[in-house]
Write a protein that holds these residues in place. Sequence first.
Motif, PDB file in Angstrom:
ATOM      1  N   GLU A  40       0.828  -1.209   0.000  1.00  0.00           N
ATOM      2  CA  GLU A  40       0.000   0.000   0.000  1.00  0.00           C
ATOM      3  C   GLU A  40       0.863   1.260   0.000  1.00  0.00           C
ATOM      4  OE1 GLU A  40      -4.072   0.849   2.110  1.00  0.00           O
ATOM      5  OE2 GLU A  40      -2.425   1.108   3.552  1.00  0.00           O
ATOM      6  N   SER A  67      -4.463   9.790   2.402  1.00  0.00           N
ATOM      7  CA  SER A  67      -4.707   9.142   1.108  1.00  0.00           C
ATOM      8  C   SER A  67      -3.908   7.854   1.013  1.00  0.00           C
ATOM      9  CB  SER A  67      -4.291  10.068  -0.037  1.00  0.00           C
ATOM     10  OG  SER A  67      -5.054  11.235  -0.013  1.00  0.00           O
ATOM     11  N   LYS A  68      -4.554   6.811   0.558  1.00  0.00           N
ATOM     12  CA  LYS A  68      -3.912   5.505   0.390  1.00  0.00           C
ATOM     13  C   LYS A  68      -4.236   4.983  -1.007  1.00  0.00           C
ATOM     14  CE  LYS A  68      -3.055   5.116   4.925  1.00  0.00           C
ATOM     15  NZ  LYS A  68      -1.771   5.153   5.513  1.00  0.00           N
ATOM     16  N   THR A  78      -7.389   0.215  -5.612  1.00  0.00           N
ATOM     17  CA  THR A  78      -8.281   0.907  -4.690  1.00  0.00           C
ATOM     18  C   THR A  78      -7.606   2.200  -4.254  1.00  0.00           C
ATOM     19  OG1 THR A  78      -7.415  -0.258  -2.755  1.00  0.00           O
ATOM     20  CG2 THR A  78      -9.389  -1.175  -3.781  1.00  0.00           C
ATOM     21  N   LYS A  80      -8.201   5.052  -1.176  1.00  0.00           N
ATOM     22  CA  LYS A  80      -8.930   5.315   0.066  1.00  0.00           C
ATOM     23  C   LYS A  80      -8.514   6.673   0.617  1.00  0.00           C
ATOM     24  CE  LYS A  80      -9.299   0.461   1.373  1.00  0.00           C
ATOM     25  NZ  LYS A  80      -8.964  -0.550   2.385  1.00  0.00           N
ATOM     26  N   TYR A  81      -9.430   7.264   1.362  1.00  0.00           N
ATOM     27  CA  TYR A  81      -9.117   8.489   2.092  1.00  0.00           C
ATOM     28  C   TYR A  81      -9.674   8.337   3.500  1.00  0.00           C
ATOM     29  CZ  TYR A  81      -8.578  13.291   3.516  1.00  0.00           C
ATOM     30  OH  TYR A  81      -8.192  14.412   4.207  1.00  0.00           O
ATOM     31  N   ASP A  84     -11.792   5.263   4.180  1.00  0.00           N
ATOM     32  CA  ASP A  84     -12.985   5.039   3.361  1.00  0.00           C
ATOM     33  C   ASP A  84     -12.607   4.843   1.896  1.00  0.00           C
ATOM     34  OD1 ASP A  84     -14.694   5.376   5.568  1.00  0.00           O
ATOM     35  OD2 ASP A  84     -14.759   7.560   5.253  1.00  0.00           O
ATOM     36  N   LEU A  85     -13.236   3.878   1.251  1.00  0.00           N
ATOM     37  CA  LEU A  85     -13.012   3.640  -0.173  1.00  0.00           C
ATOM     38  C   LEU A  85     -13.549   4.822  -0.972  1.00  0.00           C
ATOM     39  CD1 LEU A  85     -12.024   1.626  -2.348  1.00  0.00           C
ATOM     40  CD2 LEU A  85     -14.366   0.763  -2.422  1.00  0.00           C
ATOM     41  N   SER A  88     -12.324   2.673  -6.938  1.00  0.00           N
ATOM     42  CA  SER A  88     -11.733   1.375  -7.239  1.00  0.00           C
ATOM     43  C   SER A  88     -12.031   1.063  -8.694  1.00  0.00           C
ATOM     44  CB  SER A  88     -12.287   0.281  -6.324  1.00  0.00           C
ATOM     45  OG  SER A  88     -13.668   0.097  -6.555  1.00  0.00           O
ATOM     46  N   SER A 132     -14.353  14.513  -1.238  1.00  0.00           N
ATOM     47  CA  SER A 132     -14.969  13.191  -1.322  1.00  0.00           C
ATOM     48  C   SER A 132     -15.977  13.072  -2.459  1.00  0.00           C
ATOM     49  CB  SER A 132     -15.628  12.837   0.010  1.00  0.00           C
ATOM     50  OG  SER A 132     -16.617  13.795   0.335  1.00  0.00           O
TER      51      SER A 132
END
Length: 146
Positions: A40, A67-68, A78, A80-81, A84-85, A88, A132
Amino acid sequence: MNKLKLLTFLFASLLMLTLVSCSKDDDADLSKMDLLTGGEWTGHQFWTSGMNVTDQLVEFGYKVAKSKANFSKDGSYTMKYDGDLVQSGNWEFGSGEQTIILDEGTEDETIFTINKLTSSELYMDGEVSIDSEGYMSLEGEIRLKR
C-alpha cells in the motif's frame, strides 16, 4: 590497540556501505510491476507549479497523509481516504510503463505519468480529487511513500 580500532572502524564502514547499497540493488532487480504492486502507498506530499502545497491543502480539509493507494497484480486498484473507499477499478501501464491508466475507456479514465518509482517512493503527475464528492481537483504531482 590502534590497529584493532581501525579494523573495527573499517569493518563497520564496509557493513554500512553494504547495507546502504543493497536497497538500491534490490530496486534494480524488481520490475515496475513488482515495485508498484509491492504494498500500500500512503500520500506524503502534493506539488503543483513547482511548489509543495501539502500544508495549504489542509485549509480545504484535505490531508495528503490520509490518502492511500493500492495496485494489485491482477489489474485492480483501490484508492482510500481516511480509511474510506473513494475509488476502485482497473489499472494498467501505458506508454512503455511510463504511465498508469485508471479505468481505461470509461468516463472515469485517469492517466498518471510516473516521475519516480522505487520500492519506497511513487511520484505521479496527474489530476487528483481533493474532496470526497470529486468536485474539486488539482493538477500536480502526488508523492506517495511506503
